[in-house]
Design a protein around this motif. Structure first.
Motif: not given
Length: 387
Positions: A86, A83, A79, A41
Motif C-alpha cells: 500500500d 501495508a 498484513k 509495525e
C-alpha cells in the motif's frame, strides 16, 4: 532467447526484510537473527517513510515490478506485506498485472500465510529450497527438510500464479550423477522458473572459516565447470533454458524484477542494507542504506531515510556496469545503448579478438552476447572489454 521488453528496462522497487530464523553458513547477505519478536509495525512505518523520501527523489514513475527480499520475508505477517505494498502504491503508479515477488523459506511456510500474501497482492513467490536431499540441507544450515520443501512447492503452485525455487549445486562431496538426478527431480517439481546457483565461499561466512581451517573441502574446479555445463544442457532439454547465467525459465516466465537489474534499468531500494540505482536530475545515482536493522529504523525516524552511502556514477562507470549486468543475459547487450552510456563504441579490435577466441558472438546487427564459454569467465571477459 528472451525477447527484449518494449519501452525500456523498467523501474522496480526492492524492499529488504533483514530478519531470519537462523543464519546459513554460506550466506553473506544482510540478514540478522532476533530472539525476540520483531516490532513489525515499527518497520512498516519506517518502510513507508523511506519510500516517501525515495519518491521525492525519483519523481512520478510507473512501477514495473516489486521484490520483497531478505533475509526471510516470509517471516512477515501478511498484513505487514499488505501495508508495504500500500505504501508503494501511495508513491508511484502500480499498473494492473505487475510482478510482485516475495522470497520465502520452506520452514516458515504455512498455507494460511501464503493465502494471506496472495490476498495482499503477491503474485509470485521464490522459495529458498537449496537442496533436495536432507544431508545437504543440514550441511547448508537450512531449517527445513525435503518433505517440508516439497510441501512448500506444492502450496506455492496451488496459491500463486507464478513460482520459482532456488537450488545450490557444486556442494562439498556432490557428484555429477547425484546432481543430475537432483536436477531432473527439481525440473519435475518446477512450474516455470528455477534459479540454480553454484556454491561460492564468501569471505566472512562460516563456510569461509571452515575452509581456512581445512574442515570444508570444495569440489574440484573442473567438476564444478562440468556441473555448470550439465545444468545448462539438462534444463534446456527440459524446456527451461538459461536466460541468465544462473536462471532458467520457460519462455515468458523470466523474473521481470531481475531483468530490470540485468537490463540496467532503474530501481529504488528500501530497508536495511538495500541498494538502489536510479536517475536523479539527469544522472544515475547509487543509494546504500544502513545495514543494522534497528539503526536503520532509527535513522528513518529521525531524518526520513536510512541512506548512509552512495555516489553519482560517471558515464564510464555506467557503461561498465551495463556491460557487467547485460552480458549475464543470453539476449546480450544493445551496442547502441552502450555507446550512448559510454560516449564511445566498444573497441572493434577487442571485440574481434574475443570473438576469435570464442567468448563473444553477435546477435543480429545490433547486439552482442557472451558465448557459453564466455559465460564461464564472464568477469575476466567484461574486464577485457571495458579496458
Amino acid at each position: 532467447m528472451t525477447a527484449v521488453l518494449d519501452g525500456g528496462p523498467g523501474f522496480g522497487v526492492y524492499v529488504h526484510w533483514p530478519f531470519c530464523a537462523a543464519k546459513c553458513p554460506y550466506c553473506d547477505f544482510n540478514s540478522h537473527v532476533r530472539h525476540q519478536p520483531v516490532d513489525q509495525e515499527r518497520f512498516v512505518t519506517a518502510f513507508a517513510r523511506e519510500l516517501a523520501t525515495m519518491r521525492a527523489r525519483t519523481g512520478p514513475r510507473s512501477v514495473s515490478s516489486i521484490f520483497l527480499g531478505g533475509g526471510t520475508p516470509s517471516l512477515m505477517e501478511p498484513k505487514t506485506v499488505g501495508a508495504i505494498l500500500d505504501a508503494i502504491a501511495a508513491n508511484w503508479r502500480m499498473p494492473a498485472g505487475i510482478e510482485i515477488t516475495l522470497e520465502a523459506n520452506p520452514s516458515s511456510v504455512e498455507a494460511d500465510r501464503f493465502r494471506g500474501y496472495r490476498s495482499a497482492g503477491v503474485n509470485r513467490v521464490s522459495l529458498g529450497v537449496q537442496a533436495l536431499n536432507d544431508r545437504d540441507l543440514r550441511l547448508l544450515g537450512r531449517l527445513h527438510n525435503v518433505e517440508e520443501a516439497l510441501r512448500a512447492i506444492r502450496l506455492a503452485r496451488d496459491i500463486f500464479p507464478r513460482m520459482s525455487f532456488d537450488l545450490i549445486y557444486a556442494r562439498p562431496g556432490q557428484t555429477a550423477d547425484a546432481w543430475a538426478a537432483e536436477l531432473e527431480e527439481a525440473i519435475g517439481h518446477a512450474a516455470d522458473h528455477l534459479s540454480l546457483y553454484q556454491l561460492t565461499i564468501e569471505e566472512g561466512t562460516p563456510f569461509h572459516a571452515l575452509r581456512a581451517a581445512g574442515k570444508l573441502v570444495e569440489i574440484d574446479p573442473g567438476l564444478a565447470a562440468d556441473l555448470y555445463q550439465a545444468t545448462q544442457d539438462v534444463t534446456a532439454a527440459q524446456g527451461l533454458p538459461a536466460y541468465e547465467i544462473s536462471n532458467h525459465a520457460r519462455p515468458g516466465a523470466e523474473s521481470r524484477h531481475n531483468l530490470i537489474y540485468w537490463r540496467y534499468g532503474e530501481y529504488v531500494g528500501v530497508g536495511p542494507g538495500a541498494h538502489g540505482r536510479f536517475v536523479e536530475d539527469g544522472r544515475r545515482v547509487v543509494t546504500i542504506t544502513e545495514k543494522h536493522p534497528e539503526t536503520w529504523a532509527a535513522l528513518v525516524e529521525s531524518r526520513g531515510s536510512g541512506v548512509t552511502g552512495g555516489e553519482m556514477l560517471t558515464r564510464s562507470e555506467e557503461a561498465d556496469e551495463f556491460l557487467l549486468m547485460g552480458l549475464r543475459l543470453v539476449e546480450g547487450i544493445d551496442l547502441d545503448r552502450y555507446e550512448k552510456l559510454a560516449g564511445h563504441p566498444l573497441s572493434p579490435q577487442r571485440v574481434a579478438v574475443l570473438r576469435e577466441e570464442g567468448l563473444l558472438e553477435p546477435v543480429g546487427n545490433s547486439r552482442l552476447r557472451a558465448t557459453p564459454a564466455g559465460m564461464v569467465v564472464l568477469d575476466a571477459l567484461v574486464a577485457d572489454l571495458a579496458r
